[in-house]
Structure formats: structure tokens, C-alpha cells
Write an enzyme that holds these catalytic residues in place. Sequence first.
Site, PDB file in Angstrom:
ATOM      1  N   ARG A  91      42.500  34.697  38.601  1.00 17.36           N
ATOM      2  CA  ARG A  91      43.639  35.553  39.028  1.00 17.36           C
ATOM      3  C   ARG A  91      43.641  35.656  40.541  1.00 17.36           C
ATOM      4  O   ARG A  91      42.590  35.813  41.169  1.00 17.36           O
ATOM      5  CB  ARG A  91      43.477  36.936  38.397  1.00 17.36           C
ATOM      6  N   THR A  92      44.823  35.602  41.166  1.00 18.44           N
ATOM      7  CA  THR A  92      44.947  35.917  42.593  1.00 18.44           C
ATOM      8  C   THR A  92      45.424  37.357  42.701  1.00 18.44           C
ATOM      9  O   THR A  92      46.445  37.717  42.115  1.00 18.44           O
ATOM     10  CB  THR A  92      45.950  34.966  43.281  1.00 18.44           C
ATOM     11  N   GLU A 192      41.632  54.391  45.878  1.00 19.08           N
ATOM     12  CA  GLU A 192      42.475  55.548  46.192  1.00 19.08           C
ATOM     13  C   GLU A 192      41.625  56.702  46.706  1.00 19.08           C
ATOM     14  O   GLU A 192      40.479  56.876  46.322  1.00 19.08           O
ATOM     15  CB  GLU A 192      43.231  56.017  44.947  1.00 19.08           C
ATOM     16  N   SER A 211      46.033  45.130  40.167  1.00 13.47           N
ATOM     17  CA  SER A 211      46.580  43.873  39.615  1.00 13.47           C
ATOM     18  C   SER A 211      47.640  44.198  38.564  1.00 13.47           C
ATOM     19  O   SER A 211      48.125  45.313  38.493  1.00 13.47           O
ATOM     20  CB  SER A 211      45.437  43.080  38.961  1.00 13.47           C
ATOM     21  N   ASN A 234      35.581  52.763  35.693  1.00 13.62           N
ATOM     22  CA  ASN A 234      35.109  53.921  36.439  1.00 13.62           C
ATOM     23  C   ASN A 234      36.175  55.013  36.360  1.00 13.62           C
ATOM     24  O   ASN A 234      37.339  54.721  36.123  1.00 13.62           O
ATOM     25  CB  ASN A 234      34.883  53.555  37.914  1.00 13.62           C
TER      26      ASN A 234
HETATM   27  N1  LIG Z   1      42.968  50.873  42.435  1.00  5.75           N
HETATM   28  C1  LIG Z   1      41.832  50.823  41.731  1.00  5.75           C
HETATM   29  N2  LIG Z   1      41.434  49.636  41.227  1.00  5.75           N
HETATM   30  C2  LIG Z   1      40.293  49.608  40.534  1.00  5.75           C
HETATM   31  N3  LIG Z   1      39.677  48.558  39.944  1.00  5.75           N
HETATM   32  C3  LIG Z   1      38.567  49.039  39.397  1.00  5.75           C
HETATM   33  I1  LIG Z   1      37.232  47.836  38.363  1.00  5.75           I
HETATM   34  N4  LIG Z   1      38.416  50.360  39.585  1.00  5.75           N
HETATM   35  C4  LIG Z   1      39.509  50.748  40.315  1.00  5.75           C
HETATM   36  C5  LIG Z   1      39.942  51.997  40.851  1.00  5.75           C
HETATM   37  O1  LIG Z   1      39.316  53.060  40.723  1.00  5.75           O
HETATM   38  N5  LIG Z   1      41.125  51.974  41.544  1.00  5.75           N
END
Ligand SMILES: Nc1nc2[nH]c(I)nc2c(=O)[nH]1
Length: 270
Positions: A91-92, A192, A211, A234
Site C-alpha cells: 500500500r502507498t 492525532e 489510509s 491502539n
Molecule cells: N491516525 C492514526 N493512525 C493510526 N494507525 C495506527 I496502527 N494507529 C493510529 C492512530 O492512533 N492514529
Amino acid sequence: PDSLASGTDPFDLASAAAAAIAGRTGVDRHDVALVLGSGWGGAAGLLGETTHTLQAADLPGFNPPTVAGHAGTVLSVLTPAGRRVLVLGARTHYYEGRGVRAVAHGVRTAAAAGCSVVVLTNGCGGLNPDWPAGTPVLIRDHINLTAASPLEGATFVDLTDLYSRRLRGIAREVDPTLEEGVYAQFTGPHYETPAEVQYARRIGADLVGMSTALEAIAARHAGLEVLGVSLVTNLAAGISPAPLSHAEVIEAGLAAGPRISRLLADIVGR
Ligand SMILES: Nc1nc2[nH]c(I)nc2c(=O)[nH]1
């Protein structure tokens, strides 16, 4: 970059990539495309027999892998039901700065290769404290916060039912306990702030990532039916009082591996 001067029409490039895949595998048509996101690497092995492994960078329009863990391969997998799955492990991400055409190239190639369905998977941050790291979530809809579109010009596309109700129904038949949520794509590559996470929550998001939304729009435009599945790796910033340790995130993702790989294999096998 996306300069028009580059001349290569993105759809011609996708056709060239699809022709290269057919030429190298002898498989003229694939039925389902699968884009593997963070934590989803183990799924391909459970789908069926991987008959061909191609290096994505050898195919027109694909870039060398920049995200650690993405093998940068494109696999052709034959399922027990005789279906051909094109597994895009390359994936890009929009944050790579290669422009929206590069982000959309994989799904456009899948459409040019004959696929009628694309399954977009990703790793994401969860806004719901009841969805711990390791929780898979069906994407019901998205909020595109990138201020970008993968489409150019007067390409007006309806996005009602973008994340196919039919495919979500099949997924829930496979696993009735599956949660559903709204995915917000931020540009990244930074995560964020807690304030941005609260903003995302207030505007109706359940998941935040970097994505999927742009790829889904391009997939719909290319005529593909879309299923999106996120893996909460997470809790997003500020949701949990004590920030999860990276080790816990990795461990939760690995622990979820067998379940989500089985889920994908059963969905694709339907
Ligand atoms: N924006 C954003 N992208 C993520 N990708 C992953 I793995 N965890 C996160 C996240 O907490 N925020």
C-alpha cells in the site's frame, strides 16, 4: 508527484500493471483484491494456496515498500473454492507524498485485473474504550479528513453504501460478534493530538487512521464493491489514561492475528 506532465494516465498505468501481473502469473483474471494493513500480514497464508509471489516494485506504478513489515509483494492466491485473490502487500500511504494517484494505484490495478471486490484492511487508533487493542471493526462509513480526493476533474461519484452492506452482512454471518464503526482518515504521518481525537469523536468517528478512505473512493469509482476492516492496534491519543506501551500494542496485534486472519479467509471464501 502527480504532475499531469508525467503524461501517464493513471488508468493506463493500472492496465499495464494488471497486464504485468497476468503475464507473470498466467492468471488472466483475479476475483477479489485484498489490501493488507498493519497487523493483517498473516491473512494471506490462510486464504488458500499462494501460487505466485511478485515484487510490487517490479510492477508498473508500484513503489518500493516504505512501511516496515509490508513485504512489498503482490501475491496470487487460489482459494479452496477456486477463487483468485490478488493480495496487495504494498500500500502507498498518502503521507508518503507521492500524490493521490500512487495511493489509488493498487485498487485501480485490482479493477483492471478483473476483480469485482476489494477488501481494505488497516491498523488504526480506537476512540471507543470498550474496543481494546486487537479488536477488529467493520468499517460502516468513513470521514475523509485529508482534504484530498483520489479523483480528478469533474468525476462526481456517489458514495452511498460505499462500504458494502452486502459484504458487511457476509462478514457478520462469519463472525456475529463483529463491531462496526466510522473510520476517519487523517493525513498523518503524525498521530492525532488528544484534542483532535475528541474532535474526531464529536464528528462521529470511532476509528482514526492514515489510509483506506482515499482508496475506497477510488475503488468505488473503478467499479469495485468495497469491504473495509480495521484492526484497533491502539487506543487513540487521550482515550486511555495511561498511554499503552508500544510493546502492548505489538503484542495485542499479534494476539489478534489468528482470529482476524481466519475472519478474512472465511469472508473471502464466501
Ligand atoms: N491516525 C492514526 N493512525 C493510526 N494507525 C495506527 I496502527 N494507529 C493510529 C492512530 O492512533 N492514529
